[in-house]
Design a protein around this motif. Structure first.
Motif, PDB file in Angstrom:
ATOM      1  N   ASN A 198      22.925  43.238  30.076  1.00 53.74           N
ATOM      2  CA  ASN A 198      22.176  44.237  30.838  1.00 53.74           C
ATOM      3  C   ASN A 198      21.585  43.687  32.136  1.00 53.74           C
ATOM      4  O   ASN A 198      20.537  44.151  32.606  1.00 53.74           O
ATOM      5  N   THR A 199      22.236  42.725  32.717  1.00 58.63           N
ATOM      6  CA  THR A 199      21.865  42.240  34.037  1.00 58.63           C
ATOM      7  C   THR A 199      23.058  42.411  34.969  1.00 58.63           C
ATOM      8  O   THR A 199      24.208  42.408  34.534  1.00 58.63           O
ATOM      9  N   PHE A 200      22.758  42.580  36.240  1.00 62.04           N
ATOM     10  CA  PHE A 200      23.823  42.783  37.214  1.00 62.04           C
ATOM     11  C   PHE A 200      24.307  41.447  37.751  1.00 62.04           C
ATOM     12  O   PHE A 200      23.514  40.569  38.093  1.00 62.04           O
ATOM     13  N   LYS A 201      25.626  41.310  37.801  1.00 62.89           N
ATOM     14  CA  LYS A 201      26.243  40.110  38.343  1.00 62.89           C
ATOM     15  C   LYS A 201      26.862  40.454  39.693  1.00 62.89           C
ATOM     16  O   LYS A 201      27.624  41.408  39.819  1.00 62.89           O
ATOM     17  N   SER A 202      26.542  39.662  40.707  1.00 61.78           N
ATOM     18  CA  SER A 202      27.059  39.906  42.052  1.00 61.78           C
ATOM     19  C   SER A 202      28.358  39.150  42.273  1.00 61.78           C
ATOM     20  O   SER A 202      28.470  37.979  41.893  1.00 61.78           O
ATOM     21  N   ASN A 203      29.328  39.812  42.861  1.00 65.65           N
ATOM     22  CA  ASN A 203      30.549  39.163  43.309  1.00 65.65           C
ATOM     23  C   ASN A 203      30.342  38.655  44.732  1.00 65.65           C
ATOM     24  O   ASN A 203      29.369  39.030  45.399  1.00 65.65           O
ATOM     25  N   PRO A 204      31.222  37.796  45.253  1.00 66.11           N
ATOM     26  CA  PRO A 204      31.120  37.397  46.664  1.00 66.11           C
ATOM     27  C   PRO A 204      31.135  38.625  47.568  1.00 66.11           C
ATOM     28  O   PRO A 204      31.819  39.617  47.291  1.00 66.11           O
ATOM     29  N   ASP A 205      30.348  38.578  48.644  1.00 66.92           N
ATOM     30  CA  ASP A 205      30.199  39.712  49.565  1.00 66.92           C
ATOM     31  C   ASP A 205      31.014  39.466  50.832  1.00 66.92           C
ATOM     32  O   ASP A 205      30.535  38.816  51.777  1.00 66.92           O
ATOM     33  N   PRO A 206      32.237  39.944  50.896  1.00 66.92           N
ATOM     34  CA  PRO A 206      33.093  39.652  52.057  1.00 66.92           C
ATOM     35  C   PRO A 206      32.760  40.528  53.259  1.00 66.92           C
ATOM     36  O   PRO A 206      32.186  41.615  53.136  1.00 66.92           O
ATOM     37  N   TRP A 207      33.148  40.034  54.423  1.00 68.11           N
ATOM     38  CA  TRP A 207      33.158  40.847  55.631  1.00 68.11           C
ATOM     39  C   TRP A 207      34.576  41.377  55.836  1.00 68.11           C
ATOM     40  O   TRP A 207      35.560  40.665  55.607  1.00 68.11           O
ATOM     41  N   ILE A 208      34.673  42.629  56.256  1.00 68.02           N
ATOM     42  CA  ILE A 208      35.962  43.241  56.573  1.00 68.02           C
ATOM     43  C   ILE A 208      35.898  43.702  58.017  1.00 68.02           C
ATOM     44  O   ILE A 208      35.032  44.501  58.394  1.00 68.02           O
ATOM     45  N   ILE A 209      36.818  43.189  58.818  1.00 68.69           N
ATOM     46  CA  ILE A 209      36.844  43.463  60.259  1.00 68.69           C
ATOM     47  C   ILE A 209      38.094  44.275  60.560  1.00 68.69           C
ATOM     48  O   ILE A 209      39.202  43.908  60.134  1.00 68.69           O
ATOM     49  N   GLN A 213      43.652  33.794  42.630  1.00 72.08           N
ATOM     50  CA  GLN A 213      42.366  34.382  42.264  1.00 72.08           C
ATOM     51  C   GLN A 213      42.275  35.727  42.982  1.00 72.08           C
ATOM     52  O   GLN A 213      42.030  35.781  44.176  1.00 72.08           O
ATOM     53  N   TYR A 214      42.473  36.814  42.252  1.00 73.05           N
ATOM     54  CA  TYR A 214      42.553  38.122  42.889  1.00 73.05           C
ATOM     55  C   TYR A 214      41.178  38.631  43.301  1.00 73.05           C
ATOM     56  O   TYR A 214      40.188  38.423  42.600  1.00 73.05           O
ATOM     57  N   VAL A 215      41.157  39.317  44.429  1.00 69.20           N
ATOM     58  CA  VAL A 215      39.945  40.003  44.843  1.00 69.20           C
ATOM     59  C   VAL A 215      39.662  41.141  43.871  1.00 69.20           C
ATOM     60  O   VAL A 215      40.582  41.685  43.238  1.00 69.20           O
ATOM     61  N   GLY A 216      38.395  41.505  43.704  1.00 64.18           N
ATOM     62  CA  GLY A 216      38.049  42.594  42.799  1.00 64.18           C
ATOM     63  C   GLY A 216      38.690  43.909  43.204  1.00 64.18           C
ATOM     64  O   GLY A 216      38.883  44.178  44.401  1.00 64.18           O
ATOM     65  N   SER A 217      39.029  44.721  42.224  1.00 68.41           N
ATOM     66  CA  SER A 217      39.739  45.976  42.515  1.00 68.41           C
ATOM     67  C   SER A 217      38.903  46.917  43.376  1.00 68.41           C
ATOM     68  O   SER A 217      39.450  47.683  44.178  1.00 68.41           O
ATOM     69  N   GLU A 218      37.569  46.860  43.239  1.00 70.76           N
ATOM     70  CA  GLU A 218      36.714  47.743  44.045  1.00 70.76           C
ATOM     71  C   GLU A 218      36.796  47.363  45.524  1.00 70.76           C
ATOM     72  O   GLU A 218      36.891  48.232  46.403  1.00 70.76           O
ATOM     73  N   ILE A 219      36.757  46.064  45.794  1.00 75.32           N
ATOM     74  CA  ILE A 219      36.859  45.610  47.182  1.00 75.32           C
ATOM     75  C   ILE A 219      38.254  45.884  47.724  1.00 75.32           C
ATOM     76  O   ILE A 219      38.428  46.271  48.888  1.00 75.32           O
ATOM     77  N   ARG A 220      39.276  45.712  46.872  1.00 70.39           N
ATOM     78  CA  ARG A 220      40.641  46.011  47.309  1.00 70.39           C
ATOM     79  C   ARG A 220      40.774  47.480  47.684  1.00 70.39           C
ATOM     80  O   ARG A 220      41.491  47.826  48.633  1.00 70.39           O
ATOM     81  N   SER A 221      40.101  48.354  46.964  1.00 71.09           N
ATOM     82  CA  SER A 221      40.148  49.781  47.289  1.00 71.09           C
ATOM     83  C   SER A 221      39.588  50.043  48.682  1.00 71.09           C
ATOM     84  O   SER A 221      40.136  50.843  49.452  1.00 71.09           O
ATOM     85  N   ILE A 222      38.503  49.348  49.033  1.00 69.99           N
ATOM     86  CA  ILE A 222      37.910  49.520  50.362  1.00 69.99           C
ATOM     87  C   ILE A 222      38.847  48.978  51.433  1.00 69.99           C
ATOM     88  O   ILE A 222      39.038  49.590  52.489  1.00 69.99           O
ATOM     89  N   ILE A 223      39.449  47.821  51.162  1.00 73.44           N
ATOM     90  CA  ILE A 223      40.401  47.236  52.122  1.00 73.44           C
ATOM     91  C   ILE A 223      41.556  48.202  52.379  1.00 73.44           C
ATOM     92  O   ILE A 223      41.937  48.462  53.529  1.00 73.44           O
ATOM     93  N   VAL A 271      30.719  44.048  52.408  1.00 73.12           N
ATOM     94  CA  VAL A 271      30.845  44.807  51.161  1.00 73.12           C
ATOM     95  C   VAL A 271      30.167  44.037  50.037  1.00 73.12           C
ATOM     96  O   VAL A 271      30.410  42.837  49.853  1.00 73.12           O
ATOM     97  N   SER A 272      29.330  44.732  49.285  1.00 75.44           N
ATOM     98  CA  SER A 272      28.657  44.114  48.145  1.00 75.44           C
ATOM     99  C   SER A 272      28.944  44.929  46.893  1.00 75.44           C
ATOM    100  O   SER A 272      28.783  46.157  46.890  1.00 75.44           O
ATOM    101  N   VAL A 273      29.407  44.254  45.841  1.00 75.03           N
ATOM    102  CA  VAL A 273      29.703  44.908  44.563  1.00 75.03           C
ATOM    103  C   VAL A 273      28.946  44.172  43.464  1.00 75.03           C
ATOM    104  O   VAL A 273      29.043  42.949  43.340  1.00 75.03           O
ATOM    105  N   LYS A 274      28.199  44.925  42.681  1.00 70.35           N
ATOM    106  CA  LYS A 274      27.485  44.345  41.547  1.00 70.35           C
ATOM    107  C   LYS A 274      27.943  45.045  40.274  1.00 70.35           C
ATOM    108  O   LYS A 274      28.101  46.263  40.253  1.00 70.35           O
ATOM    109  N   LYS A 275      28.138  44.259  39.207  1.00 73.96           N
ATOM    110  CA  LYS A 275      28.599  44.808  37.940  1.00 73.96           C
ATOM    111  C   LYS A 275      27.584  44.513  36.845  1.00 73.96           C
ATOM    112  O   LYS A 275      27.046  43.409  36.773  1.00 73.96           O
TER     113      LYS A 275
END
Length: 300
Positions: free
Chosen positions: A284-295, A133-143, A275-279
């Motif tokens: 026309n509603t926003f769906k939230s992905n899991p909000d991970p912590w990055i240390i 189950q891949y992490v979202g590409s937006e979160i991967r970019s931040i990582i 990190v919080s990403v909503k799509k």
């Protein structure tokens, strides 16, 4: 397989050969010697308009692999021998997919559509499907931004399959040790390594002195937090006290306790973000992905 050592004199001779026989501007040529280990031809050609590839004879599918990666419109300049002399030939990769390399030599590959930036945040659609189950590409970019991977880095990636692929693409002159405890996940990662034609990834099933014995000492580690994270960090900071660390977790308790663990291991500059990403969805509603912590942490 025929062996040839591409010394400075040999490399200069091939550069002079192409300079005399083509009108190609060699000022920004990228050179890659794939007779050495851990060299990725496809990502290099994708990123450079002109690549001088040094190779041994006996590679039967190199042009097919380039074509299969979408590089069929690249033009190849080459000759039929092992020496930089004689007639020079050129053709498109798409016309050469049934050819192999029959002599140890240097060949120029021209890619008019080369991108000059690293691939950051690959779409998950480009990755091979399987158990992961891949992490979202937006979160991967931040990582990857937090990791700040350099071309020569030796990196350890624990439980981060898509991160391992992108890190290997960026660290073209370095290496990636990918640690996967699950056999199914190792199989999917192997599919991705083959799909992207990467030669600088080594996959192992856990972290200890035995499995890491033949691996380069990493200067950077990315971990998905798990029950074995403390043991992994203890070993990696032991073999390299100056290692940089990036940790991903969805567990608040882990996010709260890991900074103290890192301090006790002698690391500093510890930073924790969430990190919080909503799509926007089709309704026309926003769906939230899991909000991970990055240390993140680096040595003192």
């Amino acid at each position: 397989m025929e062996k040839q050592i591409f010394t400075n004199d040999v490399i200069l001779a091939w550069l002079q050969y192409y300079a005399k026989n083509t009108k190609i501007d060699l000022e920004h040529v990228k050179m890659i010697d794939i007779t050495k280990k851990n060299k990725n031809v496809i990502p290099t050609v994708e990123a450079h308009k002109t690549t001088l590839v040094f190779t041994n004879a006996g590679i039967d599918d190199i042009f097919y692999r380039l074509w299969n990666a979408g590089l069929g419109e690249c033009e190849v300049w080459y000759n039929e021998g092992s020496d930089p002399s004689g007639a020079i030939l050129h053709n498109y990769v798409k016309e050469m997919i049934d050819r192999g390399i029959n002599a140890s030599a240097g060949m120029l590959i021209l890619n008019p559509n080369a991108r000059n930036t690293a691939k950051i945040g690959l779409s998950n659609e480009l990755l091979q499907r399987g158990s992961i189950q891949y992490v979202g590409s937006e979160i991967r970019s931040i990582i990857l931004s937090k990791m700040a991977v350099a071309p020569q880095d030796d990196i350890c990636i624990i439980g981060g399959e898509s991160i391992a692929i992108e890190a290997a693409l960026i660290a073209a002159e370095g290496s990636v040790i990918a640690v996967e405890y699950s056999r199914a996940d190792r199989s999917t990662l192997e599919d991705n390594v083959s799909h992207f034609d990467l030669h600088n990834i080594k996959i192992i099933d856990h972290v200890d002195e035995e499995t890491m014995a033949d691996c380069p000492v990493p200067s950077l580690v990315f971990l998905v937090a798990s029950a074995s994270t403390n043991q992994e960090l203890a070993y990696l900071t032991k073999i390299n006290p100056n290692i940089s660390v990036v940790i991903y977790t969805l567990d608040f308790k882990a996010a709260a306790t890991l900074p103290d663990t890192l301090r006790n291991l002698g690391l500093a500059d510890i930073d924790t973000i969430q990190v919080s990403v909503k799509k926007l969805g089709s309704n026309n509603t926003f769906k939230s992905n899991p909000d991970p912590w990055i240390i993140t942490a680096r040595s003192r």
